[in-house]
Design a protein around this motif. Structure first.
Motif: not given
Length: 475
Positions: A118-122, A222-230
């Protein structure tokens, strides 16, 4: 009897529960919902991509063993990611992901892989390139309740902190908001609560973070489009401690995301601890819906320490550093440095350093030199009483008249000016200013400040009043 998705998953859960830690089971398996069982493929619903990736990273083997026990070697698993849109859209966002894929695909059946890459966790605290999935608390173990000395100035906040540490999420102090001026120990107390919880409940995930860093992490997400993961990362925290929450002022996007995180934590019995240099009623540019939530629990103010507490703080500091100092010198420093604990400890450190480096004995004369430097470098704080005296003298009236209920225009303006300068020159809360100037409420003080601002820009004579009194108070 035919198997259903629910019965298969419940049997899997019984096996999993016996083989992992209770806290891990509660965090990562209780939220999962079995959706359907089709052609030996079990579909389970998880709340976010982050959640799904964490399962794949840490629990893929136990999932495969549990499912194989129930459905045999041909068992398959499909994840369905379903989470509420955090902008208030009632339509849930759904995508189906087979266990070996990382992007949204049409629903299909795929075996659980034994070797997962798997890729790195957020996790916003993970340094890129370093595989470290553990969530570190970011706490400073040197800040403890033992070295946070109790006095009249901090008793309520300290007692509430101890109560929260004994039963995080289980008291009415949720959130606990600790507020007060700079250097009074807000950060120390926030860390002490976290350190004590980690000591009593090692299985709980505790996280300390400044509001400034929280904002930076959100901007990156937000820049990386990871808002929901955050959002999901912060929703799995058991005890969230945010320092200097007033830093969120004016940052509507960060306030919005914190609103959703706060709601989730509070609804799930998780503990939130906040610190601020202002009471909730004095915070500006913070959304009303957030401010109302800050008031749900307890707001405890830290005041300037009294003489006895200052002496205790100095003696405790000397004891911890293994230094012996005569009582009369300790008393002299405590009498002359009153503003905050940080300056108090800074003075004693400077005194010890001067004596040590210059090979001088610690004397009252040396203490006087050090204290004078500290007092000179510290901006003199004008008291509310002094402001009322200056304003009353300027308008040739006594303080009782200034504080009276009369609505005569010149007296009302004098009173409004006193409130305006109290807010400008002191660190007192609006409620405290109002109570000292004629027993008014904080809304009256806020109105007075706005009126003075407006009249200063439109009325030449009134502007002269402001300039004259400013000069008198700045001397």
């Amino acid at each position: 009897m035919s198997k259903t998705a629910k019965s298969v998953w419940n049997n899997c859960l019984l096996f999993i529960k016996d083989n992992i830690q209770p806290q891990a089971y509660k965090t990562w398996f209780e939220p999962i919902v079995a959706v359907k069982l089709t052609d030996n493929a079990l579909s389970i619903q998880v709340p976010s991509k982050f959640f799904y990736e964490w399962l794949e990273e840490h629990y893929v083997k136990i999932l495969k063993v549990a499912l194989t026990k129930e459905l045999g070697e041909t068992a398959k698993l499909v994840y369905i990611i379903k989470m509420e849109n955090t902008y208030g859209n009632k339509q849930p966002f759904t995508e189906k992901i087979p266990s070996s894929h990382r992007t949204a695909v049409k629903s299909q059946d795929v075996d659980i892989p034994l070797n997962n890459k798997s890729r790195e966790l957020k996790n916003p605290f993970i340094i890129p390139g370093i595989r470290n999935v553990k969530i570190e608390s970011q706490l400073n173990p040197n800040y403890s309740f033992e070295n946070f000395l109790e006095g009249d100035s901090n008793r309520l906040a300290r007692s509430a902190g101890l109560a929260v540490a004994s039963k995080p999420g289980g008291t009415s102090f949720n959130p606990l908001l600790i507020f007060g001026h700079v250097g009074l120990g807000k950060t120390h107390l926030a860390h002490a609560i976290g350190v004590d919880i980690k000591d009593k409940y090692p299985e709980k995930t505790v996280l300390y973070i400044s509001a400034e860093k929280f904002t930076q992490q959100y901007i990156e997400a937000v820049k990386k489009n990871n808002r929901n993961d955050f959002i999901h990362f912060y929703q799995i925290i058991d005890v969230l401690i945010i320092d200097d929450v007033q830093f969120l002022s004016g940052k509507s996007g960060t306030q919005d995301v914190f609103f959703h995180i706060f709601n989730h934590l509070h609804q799930n019995g998780k503990q939130v601890v906040l610190t601020s240099d202002k009471a909730p009623v004095d915070m500006q540019d913070i959304e009303q819906r957030l401010l109302s939530r800050f008031k749900w629990g307890l707001s405890a103010e830290l005041h300037n320490p009294d003489f006895e507490t200052r002496v205790s703080i100095l003696k405790n500091k000397l004891y911890r550093d293994g230094v012996v100092m005569p009582d009369d010198i300790v008393d002299y420093i405590a009498k002359n440095i009153k503003s905050n604990v940080r300056e108090l400890e800074g003075a004693i450190i400077s005194l010890i350093a001067q004596a040590s480096f210059n090979k001088k004995e610690v004397t009252i004369d040396l203490a006087r030199v050090i204290v004078e430097k500290f007092v000179k470098n510290t901006k003199r704080e004008v008291s509310i009483d002094y402001i009322q005296k200056v304003v009353s003298d300027y308008f040739q009236m006594d303080i009782e008249t200034l504080q009276s209920k009369t609505r005569k225009r010149h007296i009302v303006q004098a009173r409004q000016l006193a409130m305006f300068f109290a807010k400008k020159f002191t660190k007192a809360s609006l409620a405290s200013i109002g109570s000292q100037i004629g027993k008014r409420d904080h809304a009256t003080v806020l109105h007075a400040c706005k009126t003075v601002d407006n009249l200063s820009s439109t009325d030449k004579q009134f502007r002269k009043y402001v300039e004259d009194i400013t000069k008198k108070l700045s001397v």
